[in-house]
Design an enzyme around this catalytic site. Structure first.
Site, PDB file in Angstrom:
ATOM      1  N   ARG A  64       0.814  -1.220   0.000  1.00 44.97           N
ATOM      2  CA  ARG A  64       0.000   0.000   0.000  1.00 44.97           C
ATOM      3  C   ARG A  64       0.847   1.271   0.000  1.00 44.97           C
ATOM      4  O   ARG A  64       0.340   2.360  -0.275  1.00 44.97           O
ATOM      5  CB  ARG A  64      -0.955  -0.003   1.202  1.00 44.97           C
ATOM      6  CG  ARG A  64      -2.197  -0.850   0.968  1.00 44.97           C
ATOM      7  CD  ARG A  64      -3.185  -0.648   2.091  1.00 44.97           C
ATOM      8  NE  ARG A  64      -2.840  -1.426   3.266  1.00 44.97           N
ATOM      9  CZ  ARG A  64      -3.391  -1.264   4.474  1.00 44.97           C
ATOM     10  NH1 ARG A  64      -4.293  -0.310   4.662  1.00 44.97           N
ATOM     11  NH2 ARG A  64      -3.035  -2.014   5.489  1.00 44.97           N
TER      12      ARG A  64
ATOM     13  N   GLN B 100      12.132 -14.615   6.511  1.00 50.80           N
ATOM     14  CA  GLN B 100      10.826 -15.264   6.475  1.00 50.80           C
ATOM     15  C   GLN B 100      10.431 -15.353   5.001  1.00 50.80           C
ATOM     16  O   GLN B 100      10.051 -14.366   4.388  1.00 50.80           O
ATOM     17  CB  GLN B 100       9.788 -14.463   7.273  1.00 50.80           C
ATOM     18  CG  GLN B 100       8.437 -15.160   7.329  1.00 50.80           C
ATOM     19  CD  GLN B 100       7.340 -14.284   7.937  1.00 50.80           C
ATOM     20  OE1 GLN B 100       7.462 -13.061   7.955  1.00 50.80           O
ATOM     21  NE2 GLN B 100       6.269 -14.903   8.409  1.00 50.80           N
TER      22      GLN B 100
ATOM     23  N   ASP C 132       7.354  -1.394  11.531  1.00 51.03           N
ATOM     24  CA  ASP C 132       6.503  -0.318  11.013  1.00 51.03           C
ATOM     25  C   ASP C 132       5.736   0.396  12.122  1.00 51.03           C
ATOM     26  O   ASP C 132       4.736   1.058  11.862  1.00 51.03           O
ATOM     27  CB  ASP C 132       5.537  -0.858   9.955  1.00 51.03           C
ATOM     28  CG  ASP C 132       4.590  -1.924  10.492  1.00 51.03           C
ATOM     29  OD1 ASP C 132       4.688  -2.276  11.689  1.00 51.03           O
ATOM     30  OD2 ASP C 132       3.741  -2.407   9.718  1.00 51.03           O
TER      31      ASP C 132
ATOM     32  N   GLU D  27      -9.987 -11.268  18.174  1.00 50.43           N
ATOM     33  CA  GLU D  27     -10.102 -10.478  16.946  1.00 50.43           C
ATOM     34  C   GLU D  27     -11.528  -9.949  16.812  1.00 50.43           C
ATOM     35  O   GLU D  27     -12.496 -10.605  17.208  1.00 50.43           O
ATOM     36  CB  GLU D  27      -9.731 -11.314  15.728  1.00 50.43           C
ATOM     37  CG  GLU D  27      -8.266 -11.746  15.682  1.00 50.43           C
ATOM     38  CD  GLU D  27      -7.309 -10.570  15.702  1.00 50.43           C
ATOM     39  OE1 GLU D  27      -7.606  -9.537  15.051  1.00 50.43           O
ATOM     40  OE2 GLU D  27      -6.263 -10.662  16.375  1.00 50.43           O
TER      41      GLU D  27
ATOM     42  N   ASN E 128      -5.460  -4.407  21.168  1.00 43.63           N
ATOM     43  CA  ASN E 128      -4.136  -5.015  21.039  1.00 43.63           C
ATOM     44  C   ASN E 128      -3.227  -4.166  20.155  1.00 43.63           C
ATOM     45  O   ASN E 128      -3.556  -3.855  19.010  1.00 43.63           O
ATOM     46  CB  ASN E 128      -4.277  -6.417  20.435  1.00 43.63           C
ATOM     47  CG  ASN E 128      -2.947  -7.108  20.252  1.00 43.63           C
ATOM     48  OD1 ASN E 128      -2.013  -6.894  21.032  1.00 43.63           O
ATOM     49  ND2 ASN E 128      -2.851  -7.928  19.220  1.00 43.63           N
TER      50      ASN E 128
ATOM     51  N   SER F  16      32.862  43.519   0.481  1.00 41.98           N
ATOM     52  CA  SER F  16      31.713  42.954  -0.240  1.00 41.98           C
ATOM     53  C   SER F  16      32.085  42.515  -1.655  1.00 41.98           C
ATOM     54  O   SER F  16      32.958  43.094  -2.307  1.00 41.98           O
ATOM     55  CB  SER F  16      30.596  43.994  -0.311  1.00 41.98           C
ATOM     56  OG  SER F  16      30.139  44.311   0.983  1.00 41.98           O
TER      57      SER F  16
ATOM     58  N   ARG G 289      40.746  44.837  -7.927  1.00 43.79           N
ATOM     59  CA  ARG G 289      39.824  45.313  -8.943  1.00 43.79           C
ATOM     60  C   ARG G 289      40.531  46.269  -9.904  1.00 43.79           C
ATOM     61  O   ARG G 289      41.571  46.879  -9.578  1.00 43.79           O
ATOM     62  CB  ARG G 289      38.614  46.000  -8.313  1.00 43.79           C
ATOM     63  CG  ARG G 289      38.907  47.171  -7.401  1.00 43.79           C
ATOM     64  CD  ARG G 289      37.620  47.738  -6.835  1.00 43.79           C
ATOM     65  NE  ARG G 289      37.849  48.866  -5.944  1.00 43.79           N
ATOM     66  CZ  ARG G 289      37.906  48.785  -4.634  1.00 43.79           C
ATOM     67  NH1 ARG G 289      37.778  47.605  -4.048  1.00 43.79           N
ATOM     68  NH2 ARG G 289      38.099  49.863  -3.897  1.00 43.79           N
TER      69      ARG G 289
END
Length: 445
Positions: free
Chosen positions: A17, A77, A107, A157, A172, A390, A425
């Site tokens: 999702r 798994q 998560d 459940e 739960n 500057s 300069r």
């Protein structure tokens, strides 16, 4: 004698999702992967060992957790056959389990170390199984925790609950703690005799009751145990984290002038009497010492800000910025991998990168340290008390010695001697009445 502890973090889900090419648990909250938040909480609660359960091709998840703690064992798994099946993927780590075993989810990034520590305390006080629950405003989709005389007797459940059980608002959270002595025997007794043909960790509660073990429930705030399955839920968790961080900063003595517009990273450190104005963003790795001021619309990442510094408004501190006491970095200035020493000022429209600016030096508006030649980064050294006029460009590697003055508009490519004035300069010229003639010529057309 201190009890030992291991955490098993379940992180094998792909999170379809999220609509992402990377594993769900690597999505970040406050600039840190969710699974790393969980690992930090486990370590801070005293876990000496982490068992990480992942799916195939999830090496980046292991890398993220090992960045928090080196003692991590990874287990795959392959098939997703339920939460108990996922925990049993780490069975080799449970042959000689530690005193406490905590089951966490990659998560669920906002779980706090204090909560895990409280669950461990319940184990040390005689509980065999501890289940974490929360009071839900809308409990309909959640499994209910059913208690009798202080004993948790079942997790039901919602689809299987009776009318009376559905009235229970204690739900739960999924996080559980087990005595290391009994966890493996309970896990191996769980079967898949259900419609989904999966092995549910929640079944351990009723099995433990049948064996005469002590099972208790503990309560956390609903916000703490939020899980993330979508980008919307990720945004909600981020918002909760930021609310926590803002509250903590203010509680510890910082002033946030408009808290909802300040964003913290997972590791932001803010001292006392710090003032943070509106629309300030902290990336990872920022330390701000006491009595500093961070003005509006500034962005800090990987930076150290000493006491009495003033940053911004509209300043950007990038990684490696190191501001010493009472230094100033002002409007539309950027500092990267540079020390701005005590009392030095970089006030306007300047870029200071790969540099050291000495104490009480003054950097004029529009100054740039030209640190990159397309291949290599080079360093600029500016001595204490120096003044850079500057619109000057300092072409690194270059040194401006202590007390030197660089005239405005100069391009500096060689060492500037201490206490000297250096100008590069061109000489100013004036052609009298040239502008009048130019305008007359062009207006005739």
């Amino acid at each position: 004698m201190q009890r030992s502890c291991q955490a098993i973090i379940l992180a094998a889900g792909q999170g379809t999702r999220m609509k992402s090419s990377k594993p769900k648990v690597l999505h970040q909250v406050a600039h840190l992967p969710m699974v790393s938040h969980v690992a930090k909480a486990a370590i801070n609660a005293g876990s000496q060992k982490i068992s990480l359960v992942v799916g195939p091709d999830m090496d980046p998840v292991l890398k993220a957790v090992r960045s928090i703690h080196k003692n991590v064992q990874s287990h795959q798994q392959i098939e997703r056959l339920g939460t108990a099946h996922a925990v049993l993927a780490a069975e080799s780590d449970l042959g000689q389990p530690l005193d406490d075993v905590i089951i966490l989810y990659g998560d669920t990034p906002l779980v706090e170390s204090q909560t895990i520590a409280s669950m461990r305390a319940a184990l040390s006080n005689g509980a065999d199984v501890v289940v974490l629950g929360f009071r839900a405003e809308k409990p309909d989709p959640y499994g209910r925790l059913l208690e009798e005389e202080g004993q948790l007797v079942a997790i039901r459940e919602a689809k299987d609950a009776s009318e009376d059980e559905l009235k229970v608002d204690f739900c739960n959270a999924g996080i559980m703690a087990f005595s290391g002595k009994i966890i493996l025997q309970l896990l191996k007794r769980i079967d898949n005799d259900n419609a989904q043909k999966e092995y549910y960790l929640t079944d351990a509660v009723e099995l433990a009751n049948r064996s005469g073990l002590k099972v208790v429930a503990m309560e956390a705030e609903e916000a703490e145990v939020q899980g993330v399955n979508s980008r919307l839920e990720l945004a909600r968790v981020e918002a909760t984290f930021q609310q926590r961080a803002r509250l903590n900063a203010m509680t510890e003595g910082a002033t946030l002038q408009d808290p909802e517009t300040v964003y913290f990273a997972h590791d932001t450190e803010i001292g006392r009497d710090v003032v943070i104005e509106q629309n300030v963003v902290f990336g990872p790795g920022v330390e701000v010492a006491d009595e500093a001021t961070i003005r509006a619309f500034s962005h800090l990442e990987g930076a150290k800000v000493a006491s009495h510094c003033v940053i911004g408004p509209y300043a950007r501190l990038r990684p490696g910025a190191d501001l010493r006491e009472a230094a100033k970095v002002g409007n539309f200035c950027e500092v990267k991998k540079a020390v701005i020493d005590q009392g030095a000022k970089v006030n306007h429209l300047s870029y200071i990168g790969d540099a050291h600016v000495g104490a009480k030096a003054n950097i004029g508006a529009g100054t740039i340290t030209c640190n990159y030649d397309g291949f290599n980064k080079s360093k600029t050294e500016i001595g204490a008390g120096a003044f850079i006029g500057s619109n000057s460009a300092l072409v690194a590697p270059v040194i401006v010695e202590e007390g030197a003055i660089v005239g405005a508009g100069s391009v500096i490519t060689k060492t500037v001697e201490a206490n000297s004035l250096t100008l590069t300069r061109a000489k100013q010229m004036a052609l009298s009445n040239w502008a009048t003639k130019f305008r007359e010529k062009n207006s005739k057309g």
